[in-house]
Design an enzyme around this catalytic site. Sequence first.
Site, PDB file in Angstrom:
ATOM      1  N   SER A 239      47.907  36.086  39.534  1.00 35.30           N
ATOM      2  CA  SER A 239      46.695  36.254  40.331  1.00 35.30           C
ATOM      3  C   SER A 239      47.049  36.690  41.743  1.00 35.30           C
ATOM      4  CB  SER A 239      45.909  34.935  40.397  1.00 35.30           C
ATOM      5  OG  SER A 239      45.509  34.511  39.114  1.00 35.30           O
ATOM      6  N   SER A 277      44.438  37.602  35.035  1.00 35.88           N
ATOM      7  CA  SER A 277      44.722  37.563  36.472  1.00 35.88           C
ATOM      8  C   SER A 277      43.444  37.307  37.257  1.00 35.88           C
ATOM      9  CB  SER A 277      45.339  38.894  36.906  1.00 35.88           C
ATOM     10  OG  SER A 277      45.801  38.827  38.240  1.00 35.88           O
ATOM     11  N   ASP A 279      41.993  38.054  40.441  1.00 39.63           N
ATOM     12  CA  ASP A 279      42.154  38.955  41.584  1.00 39.63           C
ATOM     13  C   ASP A 279      40.855  38.979  42.373  1.00 39.63           C
ATOM     14  OD1 ASP A 279      44.634  39.507  40.434  1.00 39.63           O
ATOM     15  OD2 ASP A 279      43.854  41.224  39.326  1.00 39.63           O
TER      16      ASP A 279
END
Length: 352
Positions: A239, A277, A279
């Site tokens: 991340s 992830s 983000d």
Amino acid sequence: MPGKVRQMGIKIGKLPVGPKNCMTDVAGVQVGHVTLDEPLDQDGAYACTGVTAILPHGGNLFQQKVTAASYVLNGFGKTTGLVQVNELGVIESPIMLTNTFGVPAVTQGTLSYMLDLNEDIGLITGTINLVVGECNDSYLNSIRACPVTPEHAIAAIRQASTDIVQEGAVGAGKGMMCFGYKGGIGSSSRLVKVEQQEISYTVGCLVLSNFGQSTDFLAERYNASNRQSQSTLSPTDGSILIILATDAPLSSRQLLRVIKRCGIGLGRTGSHFSHGSGDVVIGFTTAHSIPHTTDQLMETRTQLREDHPVMNQLFVAAAEATEEAILNSLSQAQTTTGRNGHTVEAYAFHKA
């Protein structure tokens, strides 16, 4: 401490950087860290984690809010407060970063700090919206032990200053990995000058990097190699949290447009926003001080024209500052050993 990539001859983008080349080049913005680096009682258990606090200004954030927005590039993450940020377009608390299982404790600590500062919250006025973000540092940190406490969050807020931002394996970045190497906190800034006018705006970026495999990293883009052998380590997709600050007078909607361009800087390093992830980008501008209470029916704010060339320059600044902040999170980090003796090597930048 290793140097920033710019000190190694790696120049990112075209715009000039601020005097400190970090988020605190935006006047009034403060950053503080608390770092945990110690063995725990259980065999092999280790606290390799921390808390990072970002304060848009040094005053009472609940009483004097700032214009804000957030944007999710990929939503595999656990944050608090972003629903209200996007609904109302303001931030009214410190922005806190930590590990995944530290979110409840950091939220509690931040709440306690803000309640002590504002005796009216929950009594004669409404509640408060706390903003906390996270990345998973479980390779180096004994995350199930939950070593982060509410007191660590309070300490990070109290230690925040306008000094040059500490980077690398500090605060929330202590246990993070980036492209299979040691990652963590990175920061950079850009100056946007308005042609034919004596006006300049600052854009500052801070990242908490914890993503990618070594084969993803586009080292050739920077004409840089690694003196160490190639890493096979990788967080589970990983991340990144990207915090963007500016003093440019933008509405929440305009700020959203600017912070979307942070994804360009992330992509330039080699990220493709993996399935697992988290983000997330959070942005704010210090140009507006929005009082919590007022007797006025109307309020007036100044904002940039949408079609002025300066908007494109702010887009460029967001992309460039994000890209360089990620590289600085790599270059500033040091080799770190944590849980069960796990070790993550620093990326030894070498200008080819």
